[in-house]
Design a protein around this motif. Structure first.
Motif, PDB file in Angstrom:
ATOM      1  N   ALA A 111       0.868  -1.177   0.000  1.00 34.63           N
ATOM      2  CA  ALA A 111       0.000   0.000   0.000  1.00 34.63           C
ATOM      3  C   ALA A 111       0.898   1.219   0.000  1.00 34.63           C
ATOM      4  N   ASP A 112       0.572   2.215  -0.857  1.00 37.31           N
ATOM      5  CA  ASP A 112       1.494   3.327  -1.016  1.00 37.31           C
ATOM      6  C   ASP A 112       0.715   4.617  -1.297  1.00 37.31           C
ATOM      7  N   TYR A 113       1.235   5.699  -0.794  1.00 39.87           N
ATOM      8  CA  TYR A 113       0.691   7.033  -1.092  1.00 39.87           C
ATOM      9  C   TYR A 113       1.863   7.973  -1.260  1.00 39.87           C
ATOM     10  N   SER A 114       1.751   8.867  -2.241  1.00 39.51           N
ATOM     11  CA  SER A 114       2.789   9.889  -2.406  1.00 39.51           C
ATOM     12  C   SER A 114       2.156  11.181  -2.932  1.00 39.51           C
ATOM     13  N   ARG A 115       2.733  12.296  -2.531  1.00 37.17           N
ATOM     14  CA  ARG A 115       2.375  13.617  -3.043  1.00 37.17           C
ATOM     15  C   ARG A 115       3.525  14.047  -3.925  1.00 37.17           C
ATOM     16  N   ALA A 116       3.272  14.247  -5.229  1.00 35.26           N
ATOM     17  CA  ALA A 116       4.373  14.419  -6.172  1.00 35.26           C
ATOM     18  C   ALA A 116       4.051  15.488  -7.209  1.00 35.26           C
ATOM     19  N   ARG A 117       5.063  15.835  -7.984  1.00 32.54           N
ATOM     20  CA  ARG A 117       4.920  16.762  -9.107  1.00 32.54           C
ATOM     21  C   ARG A 117       5.967  16.398 -10.148  1.00 32.54           C
TER      22      ARG A 117
END
Length: 489
Positions: A111-117
């Protein structure tokens, strides 16, 4: 030719399915070069003798000493070396579990979450925003990986791990036999030392009585100062024997305490009162030489070593052939948490992979040669262990009979020395011999009695050595531990 052989093997293994092929030699229990009967010395003149029959797995009970039995039970429960050996068994079982896990696929949840650009000028931005805004990335799923054991590499690895567990189990059995034999030896030596103290005290009383008699005869004018000095010197020389024996008694009590996991002096009150040296049974069952391979833990350990070395050859041979594995993952990926479970966010990937050794610079061939050489060494070590065991039993048998014959001769010597001393004391009291005769005879009696006490202990000690050489003592004691090991295996 090699490529053709690989293709043929791969085709055959495909037909056989997941059972696959198992490379390398299968282990065969080696034949033991032992005779049908023991060559025993003539025992017609001894009180007890070796006879055919099953070796007593609880041989210590044949000594008829409840205190010895109690000490051995406590040693089995509390000895620190045995606890270390048990820990080694647990470690080997745990190591085996890591090896046998290769038979089954490995599955992991992610399970993974990331805030990216993303970059405006870099690779494609998966968010579709051209790198001009931040985005969220949510993902969850399962991944798996499994290697098809086509050549039996994993199976041979598990076989070698099983043999390694057996090695540690037999080392535990060997430690148990050794500790029990050492407890019995220390106990017998302790009782022998206490018997020596007894004999010394008896001779000291006789010597003091002779000194009193000599002084009385000096007062009557029928003895000389020389005779008094000789009598006093005898008393002092016998008294000098006491401190070393007392010190040896203390050392042996502490040795037993250490084997039982006790602190120094903990057994003093229990063991200080003297007792006779425990004597063995009239008949000592010794079994057949061929049974040594099943009774002796060192032979069983050498067999397990050979088994592990044989399985290792199959592992090395399997490394020459391709490895086929299947891996994949399935899950969901979305930029919004609310969309994570929808069908549109699902993703998956799976497929096989093939790895073929092409050039290893001789590493694989060298590894195979090393494993084959180690198997040969293990086979030689097995033969040596069996031969050494046979020699140990043969030496113990002859030693047991020899110690008994010596003991019987010393019994006669003590009896005659006692008669001689009584006669010499009577003649000295009558004035027909001087004190030098009494002194000579008592010294001879003391020497013979000391030798008899030591011989009594030697007979029992040699019997303990014989039981140890025969491999008796672990079967019943380790039954519960073996049941646990079998469940874990």
């Amino acid at each position: 030719m090699k490529a053709k052989r690989i293709i043929l093997l791969a085709s055959a293994c495909s037909v056989l399915g997941l059972a696959g092929c198992t490379l390398g030699p299968d282990f065969q229990v080696p034949a033991t070069p032992l005779g049908a009967h023991w060559q025993q010395p003539d025992a017609s003149a001894t009180r007890s003798r070796a006879v055919p029959g099953d070796v007593d797995s609880q041989w210590w009970r044949s000594f008829g000493d409840p205190q010895l039995t109690a000490l051995l039970a406590e040693a089995q429960a509390n000895n620190l070396d045995l606890r270390v050996a048990a820990s080694h068994v647990e470690q080997s079982i745990a190591a085996r579990a890591t090896v046998t896990a290769g038979r089954l696929p490995s599955v992991a949840a992610t399970a993974d979450y990331s805030r990216a650009r993303g970059s405006e000028r870099g690779l494609t931005d998966i968010s579709g925003k051209g790198g001009k805004a931040n985005y969220n990335a949510w993902s969850t799923g399962l991944s798996f990986d499994w290697e098809a054991d086509l050549w039996g590499r994993v199976r041979r690895s598990a076989e070698a791990a099983d043999a390694a567990v057996q090695v540690s189990v037999e080392e535990q059995h060997a430690a148990l036999v050794s500790i029990m034999a050492q407890v019995a030896r220390d106990y017998i030596q302790l009782r022998g030392t206490q018997s020596s103290l007894d004999v010394t005290q008896q001779n000291l009383d006789i010597a003091r009585h002779s000194l009193d008699l000599t002084r009385a005869r000096l007062a009557q004018g029928v003895a000389t100062d020389l005779e008094v000095a000789q009598a006093a010197a005898l008393v002092a020389s016998i008294e000098a024997r006491v401190p070393p024996l007392e010190q040896q008694q203390n050392v042996l009590i502490n040795a037993l305490g250490f084997l039982l996991g006790r602190q120094p002096g903990a057994l003093s009150a229990e063991l200080s009162p003297g007792k006779a040296v425990p004597a063995g049974p009239t008949n000592v069952p010794v079994g057949l030489p061929s049974e040594l391979a099943q009774r002796r833990p060192d032979i069983r350990r050498a067999e397990a070593d050979l088994h592990a070395a044989t399985a290792a050859i199959g592992i090395a041979q399997a490394d020459f052939y391709p490895r086929i594995s299947l891996s994949g993952n399935a899950g969901f990926q979305a930029m919004q948490l609310s969309n994570l479970g929808s069908w549109g966010s699902h993703a998956f990937a799976f497929g096989p992979s093939l790895s073929v050794p092409i050039f290893e610079g001789g590493r694989l061939q060298g590894q195979l040669q090393l494993r084959e050489s180690r198997q040969q060494e293990a086979g030689i070590a097995y033969q040596r262990t069996v031969l050494a065991a046979w020699h140990e039993v043969d030496n113990a048998l002859s030693g047991y009979q020899a110690d008994q014959r010596r003991h019987q001769s010393l019994e006669l010597a003590v009896s005659e020395s006692q008669r001689a001393l009584a006669s010499a004391q009577q003649q000295y009291a009558q004035g027909s011999v001087d004190f030098l005769n009494v002194l000579t005879v008592q010294n001879a009696l003391l020497a013979n009695q000391a030798a008899l006490v030591q011989s009594t202990a030697d007979v029992s000690l040699t019997l303990v050595t014989l039981y140890q050489a025969l491999g008796g003592g672990w079967q019943q004691s380790a039954q519960a531990a073996l049941a646990v090991d079998d469940k874990q295996l």
